[in-house]
Design an enzyme around this catalytic site. Structure first.
Site, short mmCIF file in Angstrom:
data_model
loop_
_atom_site.label_atom_id
_atom_site.label_comp_id
_atom_site.label_asym_id
_atom_site.label_seq_id
_atom_site.Cartn_x
_atom_site.Cartn_y
_atom_site.Cartn_z
N ASP A 1 3.54 -1.37 4.01
CA ASP A 1 3.15 -1.10 2.88
C ASP A 1 3.94 -0.11 2.31
OD1 ASP A 1 0.97 -2.05 1.43
OD2 ASP A 1 -0.55 -1.09 2.72
N LYS B 1 4.99 -4.51 0.98
CA LYS B 1 3.87 -4.97 0.21
C LYS B 1 3.71 -3.79 -1.03
CE LYS B 1 -0.71 -4.63 1.69
NZ LYS B 1 -1.27 -3.75 0.97
N GLU C 1 -7.52 -8.50 -3.36
CA GLU C 1 -8.84 -7.82 -2.44
C GLU C 1 -9.64 -7.82 -3.33
OE1 GLU C 1 -7.28 -3.93 -0.74
OE2 GLU C 1 -9.41 -3.42 -0.46
N ASP D 1 -1.29 1.14 4.37
CA ASP D 1 -1.41 2.48 4.18
C ASP D 1 -2.81 3.02 4.11
OD1 ASP D 1 -2.52 1.62 1.86
OD2 ASP D 1 -1.26 2.62 0.37
O1 KIV Z 1 -3.43 -0.69 3.44
C1 KIV Z 1 -4.13 -1.80 4.08
O2 KIV Z 1 -4.67 -1.97 5.09
C2 KIV Z 1 -4.35 -2.75 3.13
C3 KIV Z 1 -5.36 -4.02 3.36
C4 KIV Z 1 -6.82 -3.44 3.13
C5 KIV Z 1 -5.12 -5.14 2.85
O3 KIV Z 1 -3.86 -2.88 2.03
#
Ligand code: KIV
Length: 271
Positions: free
Chosen positions: A90, A118, A187, A51
């Site tokens: 995500d 995720k 993170e 995201d």
């Molecule tokens: O959204 C994304 O790109 C992420 C990464 C920073 C791990 O969650």
């Protein structure tokens, strides 16, 4: 350019085997057909349709405006270009506020081509994680700095610096592993905490700004290419700068550096 998919398919099992064998793996974000093709063709094991697209593609200040429809659209584009990497999607802000809602939205992403979803959060995600995995949807839980909680955290700040918070992150990661999480993403935490979480868990840990000890590393593609305007975070390295082989050369250099344990270096880590 050939449109034939490579004869290489990375699965969750591949990542688990790599952890057991002590082999580092790489992850990069991609948001469309051509970048997904390049990333997977250069040997990256995991593509994240993150995201972060809210910032690097749509130009927002953070990822909060991204919708499940946005994610579905980009996952569909990415899966057409993907040459055998594991495709992680995500779940955006407020798309997993209850177990039932997380199941419905995860199903949307899986139908568009995601192979694992995720979710950002700690132990409170245990029930959703259990429900999704029981229904055949692998889960990665994103801990440490959770960008969807930027307002609650008071900014994009390093997490787990005080010993009690560090222990809480370890304990909650264990709860999520017990609930069925296949992967943990960590993170922006001190490198020492990245190492402790990786050591404590059986499942693979992917790090971004979490030091060199995690099983895998992830970067936002636009950061790796120096494409995103503004001052980069400490954990970012521009692999395109000075690379004579262009974008593919930069991605290959990232893969090589992670596998060799040369990235992240001490200058990319929090203490
Ligand atoms: O959204 C994304 O790109 C992420 C990464 C920073 C791990 O969650």
């Amino acid at each position: 350019m050939s449109s034939q998919k490579q004869n290489r398919s990375v699965t969750i099992n591949t990542l688990h085997q790599m952890k057991q064998q002590g082999e580092k793996f790489t992850c990069l974000t991609a948001y469309g057909y051509s970048d997904a093709y390049a990333v997977s063709d250069c040997g990256v094991e995991v593509i994240l349709v993150g995201d972060s697209l809210g910032m690097v593609v749509q130009g927002h200040d953070n990822s909060l405006p991204v919708t499940i429809e946005d994610m579905g659209y980009h996952i569909e584009c990415v899966q057409r270009g993907n040459q055998g990497a594991l495709l992680m999607g995500d779940l955006p802000f407020m798309s997993f506020y209850s177990e039932q809602v997380s199941l419905e939205n995860a199903a949307i992403l899986m139908r568009e081509g995601a192979q694992i979803v995720k979710l950002e959060g700690g132990a409170w995600l245990a029930e959703s994680t259990r429900l999704l995995t029981q229904r055949g949807i692998p889960v990665c839980c994103h801990m440490g700095l959770m960008p969807q909680s930027v307002n609650h955290l008071g900014g994009f700040r390093v997490q787990g610096r005080d010993p009690a918070q560090a222990q809480e992150i370890i304990d909650e990661a264990l709860v999520l592993q017990d609930a069925g999480a296949s992967v943990i993403l960590l993170e922006c935490v001190p490198a020492e905490l990245g190492a402790r979480v990786t050591e404590a868990l059986e499942v693979p840990v992917i790090g971004i700004g979490a030091g060199p000890a995690t099983d895998g590393q992830i970067m936002v593609l636009h950061d790796l290419l120096g494409l995103y305007p503004g001052r980069p975070a400490k954990f970012v390295k521009n692999f395109l700068a000075g690379n004579p082989d262009g974008i593919q050369g930069a991605i290959r250099a990232y893969v090589k550096a992670v596998k060799a344990g040369a990235f992240p270096g001490p200058e990319h880590c929090y203490s």
